[in-house]
Design a protein around this motif. Structure first.
Motif, mmCIF file in Angstrom:
data_model
loop_
_atom_site.group_PDB
_atom_site.id
_atom_site.type_symbol
_atom_site.label_atom_id
_atom_site.label_comp_id
_atom_site.label_asym_id
_atom_site.label_seq_id
_atom_site.Cartn_x
_atom_site.Cartn_y
_atom_site.Cartn_z
ATOM 1 N N ALA A 163 1.050 -1.067 -0.145
ATOM 2 C CA ALA A 163 0.018 -0.129 0.031
ATOM 3 C C ALA A 163 0.672 1.497 0.318
ATOM 4 C CB ALA A 163 -0.724 0.168 1.154
ATOM 5 N N THR A 164 0.937 2.080 -0.558
ATOM 6 C CA THR A 164 0.968 3.718 -1.222
ATOM 7 C C THR A 164 -0.088 4.715 -0.544
ATOM 8 O OG1 THR A 164 0.286 4.060 -2.520
ATOM 9 C CG2 THR A 164 2.720 2.856 -2.966
ATOM 10 N N LEU A 165 0.460 5.404 0.288
ATOM 11 C CA LEU A 165 -0.344 7.309 0.083
ATOM 12 C C LEU A 165 -1.676 7.356 -0.904
ATOM 13 C CD1 LEU A 165 2.192 9.406 2.040
ATOM 14 C CD2 LEU A 165 0.778 7.556 2.978
ATOM 15 N N ARG A 166 -0.940 7.359 -1.753
ATOM 16 C CA ARG A 166 -2.030 7.192 -3.052
ATOM 17 C C ARG A 166 -3.522 6.226 -3.226
ATOM 18 N NH1 ARG A 166 1.736 8.324 -8.189
ATOM 19 N NH2 ARG A 166 2.974 6.462 -7.363
ATOM 20 N N ASP A 167 -3.440 5.018 -2.313
ATOM 21 C CA ASP A 167 -4.659 4.015 -2.661
ATOM 22 C C ASP A 167 -5.325 4.231 -0.715
ATOM 23 O OD1 ASP A 167 -1.814 1.411 -2.889
ATOM 24 O OD2 ASP A 167 -3.169 2.581 -4.075
ATOM 25 N N THR A 168 -5.383 5.073 -0.126
ATOM 26 C CA THR A 168 -5.877 5.620 0.189
ATOM 27 C C THR A 168 -6.910 6.373 -0.468
ATOM 28 O OG1 THR A 168 -4.134 6.578 2.549
ATOM 29 C CG2 THR A 168 -6.667 7.664 2.300
ATOM 30 N N ALA A 169 -8.462 5.578 0.101
ATOM 31 C CA ALA A 169 -9.958 5.661 -0.726
ATOM 32 C C ALA A 169 -11.201 5.403 0.019
ATOM 33 C CB ALA A 169 -9.321 5.393 -1.976
ATOM 34 N N VAL A 170 -12.306 5.192 -0.188
ATOM 35 C CA VAL A 170 -13.248 4.332 -0.415
ATOM 36 C C VAL A 170 -13.541 3.110 -1.066
ATOM 37 C CG1 VAL A 170 -15.620 3.999 0.373
ATOM 38 C CG2 VAL A 170 -14.054 6.301 0.919
ATOM 39 N N TYR A 171 -13.396 1.658 -0.663
ATOM 40 C CA TYR A 171 -13.057 0.795 -1.145
ATOM 41 C C TYR A 171 -14.058 -0.006 -1.314
ATOM 42 C CZ TYR A 171 -8.216 0.911 -2.188
ATOM 43 O OH TYR A 171 -6.568 1.962 -2.309
ATOM 44 N N TYR A 172 -14.914 -0.348 -2.402
ATOM 45 C CA TYR A 172 -16.581 -0.998 -2.849
ATOM 46 C C TYR A 172 -15.769 -2.341 -3.112
ATOM 47 C CZ TYR A 172 -18.550 3.782 -2.564
ATOM 48 O OH TYR A 172 -18.050 5.360 -1.752
ATOM 49 N N CYS A 173 -16.641 -3.618 -2.579
ATOM 50 C CA CYS A 173 -16.997 -4.482 -2.332
ATOM 51 C C CYS A 173 -18.504 -4.866 -2.856
ATOM 52 C CB CYS A 173 -16.392 -5.695 -1.551
ATOM 53 S SG CYS A 173 -17.180 -7.588 -1.708
ATOM 54 N N ILE A 174 -18.762 -5.437 -4.016
ATOM 55 C CA ILE A 174 -19.810 -4.998 -4.701
ATOM 56 C C ILE A 174 -19.856 -6.563 -5.296
ATOM 57 C CG2 ILE A 174 -21.382 -3.794 -7.616
ATOM 58 C CD1 ILE A 174 -18.700 -1.294 -6.945
ATOM 59 N N VAL A 175 -20.831 -6.325 -5.664
ATOM 60 C CA VAL A 175 -22.612 -8.037 -5.910
ATOM 61 C C VAL A 175 -22.649 -7.391 -6.877
ATOM 62 C CG1 VAL A 175 -23.653 -9.959 -5.721
ATOM 63 C CG2 VAL A 175 -21.856 -9.573 -4.046
ATOM 64 N N ARG A 176 -22.803 -7.901 -8.278
ATOM 65 C CA ARG A 176 -23.608 -7.267 -9.914
ATOM 66 C C ARG A 176 -24.448 -8.326 -10.047
ATOM 67 N NH1 ARG A 176 -20.382 -5.574 -15.051
ATOM 68 N NH2 ARG A 176 -22.089 -4.369 -16.120
ATOM 69 N N VAL A 177 -25.489 -7.754 -10.009
ATOM 70 C CA VAL A 177 -27.328 -8.470 -9.514
ATOM 71 C C VAL A 177 -27.394 -8.784 -10.814
ATOM 72 C CG1 VAL A 177 -27.524 -7.749 -6.774
ATOM 73 C CG2 VAL A 177 -28.534 -6.812 -9.210
ATOM 74 N N ALA A 178 -28.151 -9.189 -11.563
ATOM 75 C CA ALA A 178 -28.577 -10.103 -12.555
ATOM 76 C C ALA A 178 -29.787 -8.960 -13.039
ATOM 77 C CB ALA A 178 -28.809 -11.338 -12.337
ATOM 78 N N GLU A 179 -30.123 -7.996 -12.479
ATOM 79 C CA GLU A 179 -30.786 -7.346 -12.962
ATOM 80 C C GLU A 179 -30.941 -6.057 -13.158
ATOM 81 O OE1 GLU A 179 -33.793 -6.764 -9.300
ATOM 82 O OE2 GLU A 179 -32.141 -6.644 -8.024
ATOM 83 N N TYR A 180 -32.030 -4.937 -14.081
ATOM 84 C CA TYR A 180 -31.020 -3.849 -13.876
ATOM 85 C C TYR A 180 -29.956 -3.965 -15.355
ATOM 86 C CZ TYR A 180 -34.591 -2.199 -10.633
ATOM 87 O OH TYR A 180 -35.360 -1.254 -10.407
ATOM 88 N N GLY A 181 -29.986 -4.729 -16.096
ATOM 89 C CA GLY A 181 -28.662 -4.791 -17.020
ATOM 90 C C GLY A 181 -27.235 -5.333 -16.593
ATOM 91 N N ASN A 182 -27.895 -6.119 -15.307
ATOM 92 C CA ASN A 182 -26.558 -6.829 -13.715
ATOM 93 C C ASN A 182 -25.713 -4.841 -14.058
ATOM 94 O OD1 ASN A 182 -27.239 -8.563 -15.758
ATOM 95 N ND2 ASN A 182 -25.640 -9.206 -15.497
ATOM 96 N N LYS A 183 -26.686 -4.064 -12.869
ATOM 97 C CA LYS A 183 -26.020 -3.003 -11.903
ATOM 98 C C LYS A 183 -24.788 -3.433 -10.859
ATOM 99 C CE LYS A 183 -29.564 -2.927 -8.515
ATOM 100 N NZ LYS A 183 -30.684 -2.051 -8.149
ATOM 101 N N LEU A 184 -24.073 -2.569 -11.089
ATOM 102 C CA LEU A 184 -22.934 -2.692 -9.577
ATOM 103 C C LEU A 184 -24.451 -2.178 -8.085
ATOM 104 C CD1 LEU A 184 -20.065 -1.566 -11.421
ATOM 105 C CD2 LEU A 184 -20.489 -3.984 -10.509
ATOM 106 N N VAL A 185 -24.539 -2.864 -7.327
ATOM 107 C CA VAL A 185 -24.763 -2.126 -6.770
ATOM 108 C C VAL A 185 -23.693 -2.288 -5.637
ATOM 109 C CG1 VAL A 185 -26.580 -3.382 -4.605
ATOM 110 C CG2 VAL A 185 -26.436 -4.177 -6.589
ATOM 111 N N PHE A 186 -23.372 -0.546 -5.439
ATOM 112 C CA PHE A 186 -22.449 0.129 -4.127
ATOM 113 C C PHE A 186 -22.946 -0.077 -2.851
ATOM 114 C CE2 PHE A 186 -19.354 1.322 -6.858
ATOM 115 C CZ PHE A 186 -20.036 1.664 -8.080
ATOM 116 N N GLY A 187 -22.436 0.001 -1.519
ATOM 117 C CA GLY A 187 -23.374 -0.537 0.362
ATOM 118 C C GLY A 187 -22.107 0.668 0.114
#
Lengths: 111, 112
Positions: free
Chosen positions: A78-102
């Motif tokens: 990890a470097t300082l530039r990796d400071t960020a919000v990290y999203y783990c996402i399940v791509r659901v089989a609806e709405y064109g396989n949307k990405l569901v962000f938590g």
């Protein structure tokens, strides 16, 4: 309707590996797990994704448990530039396989 | 290779005004999406398209319209802007349903 659970925040020392966990116990057999990150208010940046097998690319590694109920994103140095919000996402089989962000995990890399 | 480009980057509208947000991608992607991001709400899907000439409603479509006349462009329209539409808007595209989606840098819209 996020299907994932992540810790709110994590700290990591610069140069060390950052291991970000994610639970997705209700994931369906054909749903992929994606990881994105967002730095400040920039657009989400794709990191990696997988279905069953572990994956590695130039940015990170993704470890998915055999039962697929959880996964871990690994940033090897990890470097300082990796400071960020990290999203783990399940791509659901609806709405064109949307990405569901938590809410994501705020990763702070400290020197 | 520009990827996904959103125009404009910032905009201030008065209540009742209309505007169009443009998303352009140069990766020959079939799937395109419009999301909005609000504090504490994460990203929510507004509309999406699975190919040229097609559009469909997402989770929060009210107050928005979209068009996909050309494969590379996905337009998001606000016919009569409301303060509740103050948000950051992100466009994304992907080649297929299970390949990575690439996001633009966002449009920050304020409706006063």
């Amino acid at each position: 309707d996020a299907k994932t659970t992540q810790p709110t925040s994590m700290d990591c020392a610069e140069g060390r590996a950052a291991n970000l966990p994610c639970n997705h116990s209700t994931i369906s057999g054909n749903e992929y797990v994606y990881w994105y990150r967002q730095i400040h208010s920039q657009g989400p940046q794709y990191i990696i994704h997988g279905l069953k097998n572990n994956e590695t690319n130039e940015m990170a590694s993704l470890i998915i448990t055999e039962d697929r109920k959880s996964s871990t994103l690994i940033l090897p140095h990890a470097t300082l530039r990796d400071t960020a919000v990290y999203y783990c996402i399940v791509r659901v089989a609806e709405y064109g396989n949307k990405l569901v962000f938590g809410a994501g995990t705020i990763l702070r890399v400290k020197s | 290779n520009a990827g996904v480009t959103q125009t404009p980057k910032f905009r201030v509208l008065k209540t009742g005004q209309s505007m169009t947000l443009l998303c352009a991608q140069d990766m020959n992607h079939e799937y395109m999406y419009w999301y909005r991001q609000d504090p504490g709400m994460g990203l929510r899907l507004i509309h999406y398209s699975v190919g040229e000439g097609t559009t469909a409603k997402g989770e929060v479509p009210d107050g928005y319209n979209v068009s996909r006349l050309k494969k590379q462009n996905f337009l998001l329209g606000l016919e009569s802007a409301a303060p509740s539409q103050t948000s950051v808007y992100f466009c994304a595209s992907s080649f297929s349903p299970n390949t990575e989606a690439f996001f633009g840098q966002g449009t920050r819209l304020t409706v006063v």
